[in-house]
Design a protein around this motif. Structure first.
Motif: not given
Ligand SMILES: Cc1ncc(COP(=O)(O)O)c(C=O)c1O
Length: 395
Positions: A270-296
């Motif tokens: 799937a990474e081969g479909w990336q076009v641009s380098n991603p917004p790090i701040v948005a990824l950081a925000a998502l990590r916070a929530s995904m860590d909770l999902f992973d925990e639960a």
């Protein structure tokens, strides 16, 4: 039970108390930990500038990898099959560039009835882009039975089946394994829009065999408004060089990306479909929530979700004589967290009374109120309060 609710900011009502927030199907709440995740990146940017790409605590060049394993677990995929990039509709277009390859004979796209407008615009514009009449190229089906009937009758002319995991308006969950099976049996490619399913249902995309799927992360996944989206491409397509794609440098094999050579060599998966380098701040925000999902864990969350939504349904049923009806399927297997309630009379007036009483939910034309207990932060008390205030708001 771990108290995940206290790990979220709960918006305040006009009286200063916590509001009854039942709108995770539209915009999830902010995990308290988001600030620290984002501040880490702001600090690294402040102290390192461009060097942060390599030397940040979590270097930015491979930053998206921090989300890969969790995302794969969330949607039932292999790590090779998932990536976070762009936004939902953009990903849908990128996927259709590769997986909607119409011919004169097989050119139609099937979507679910009342699909979200952005999906309807996207499929019609793709048909038009390939020179087909959009009005004659897009079919709708109410559900799995109608899909199978249509495929049996006219499957030879259908190139792509694109269904939601959960319909945004009715809250109906589709049997994605059955949809994928039916589409593939007739030689179609099969994709899913999981905007209302990711973080809501237990998903098994790899096992179900979907060709691709896309989802946003600002609803049940609490990534924040407009946050970066997700994308799944089945392993069977991971190394296909025959597929056309809209390429960009971030989809290029990272081993050789910075040689800056003119020919594109796709990263496998799937990474081969990336076009641009991603917004790090948005990824950081998502990590916070995904860590909770992973925990639960999705299994635990889904079990809690079934209980909460069933409880909401049972309270509403006590007032069945008040002129409203639940349009979402009654079978918990055929729905996620959301109940869609059809009210008699102007839905906006009911919604406004609820808003004045500190309830956050939303409505869709012409008469649907959408209410979703999100299992990470909603409670039985939220549902009790909602039911009382809803009945009062009916007037
Ligand atoms: C089912 C569905 N598809 C597509 C979209 C569009 O999402 P985006 O604006 O992130 O492209 C939404 C947004 O709510 C949605 O609910």
């Amino acid at each position: 039970m771990p108290d995940y609710r206290e790990r979220f900011h709960i918006p305040r009502a006009a009286d200063g108390g916590e509001c009854v927030y039942l709108c995770g199907h539209s915009l999830g709440l902010q995990p308290r930990s988001v600030r620290a995740y984002i501040e880490q990146e702001l600090k690294d940017w402040e102290l390192l500038g461009v060097v942060g790409h390599y030397r940040a605590r979590h270097p930015w060049i491979p930053y998206n990898k921090l989300l890969t394993e969790q995302t794969a677990r969330l949607v039932g995929a292999k790590p090779l099959e998932v990536v976070t990039m762009n936004s939902l509709t953009v990903n849908l277009h990128l996927m259709m560039v590769s997986f909607y390859r119409p011919t004169r004979q097989r050119y139609r796209i099937v979507v679910e009835e009342h699909a979200f407008p952005s999906d309807q615009y996207a499929v019609k514009s793709q048909a038009q882009f390939h020179g087909f009449d959009p009005a004659a190229s897009v079919e709708t089906v109410a559900g799995e039975d109608e899909l199978e009937e249509l495929l049996d009758r006219e499957g030879d002319s259908i190139a792509l089946v694109l269904m939601g995991g959960v319909n945004y308006s009715s809250g109906r969950a589709f049997d994605m394994a059955r949809v994928a099976r039916a589409g593939h049996a007739h030689g179609c490619l099969v994709g899913f829009d999981l905007a209302h399913a990711a973080g809501n249902l237990v998903l098994k995309l790899h096992e179900w065999g979907a060709d691709f799927a896309v989802w946003c992360t600002y609803k049940y996944l609490n990534g924040g408004p407009g946050c970066i989206a997700g994308c799944f491409v089945h392993e069977r397509h991971a190394r296909r060089e025959d597929l056309p794609r809209l390429a960009g440098w971030w989809g290029h094999d990272p081993e050789t990306r910075f040689r800056m050579e003119p020919d594109f060599h796709a990263t496998p998966g799937a990474e081969g479909w990336q076009v641009s380098n991603p917004p790090i701040v948005a990824l950081a925000a998502l990590r916070a929530s995904m860590d909770l999902f992973d925990e639960a864990g999705m299994e635990w969350l889904r079990a809690r979700s079934v209980d909460l939504t069933g409880y909401l349904e049972s309270l509403l049923d006590r007032h069945a004589d008040r002129g409203f009806s639940i349009v979402t399927p009654r079978d918990p297997e055929r729905r996620g967290a959301q109940l869609s309630i059809r009210v008699a009379g102007p839905v906006r007036a009911v919604w406004e009374r609820l808003a004045a009483a500190g309830v956050v939910c939303d409505w869709r034309e012409p008469d649907i109120l959408r209410v979703a207990p999100a299992p990470l932060y909603n409670t039985v008390e939220d549902i009790d309060r909602f039911a009382d205030r809803f009945v009062a708001a009916l007037g």
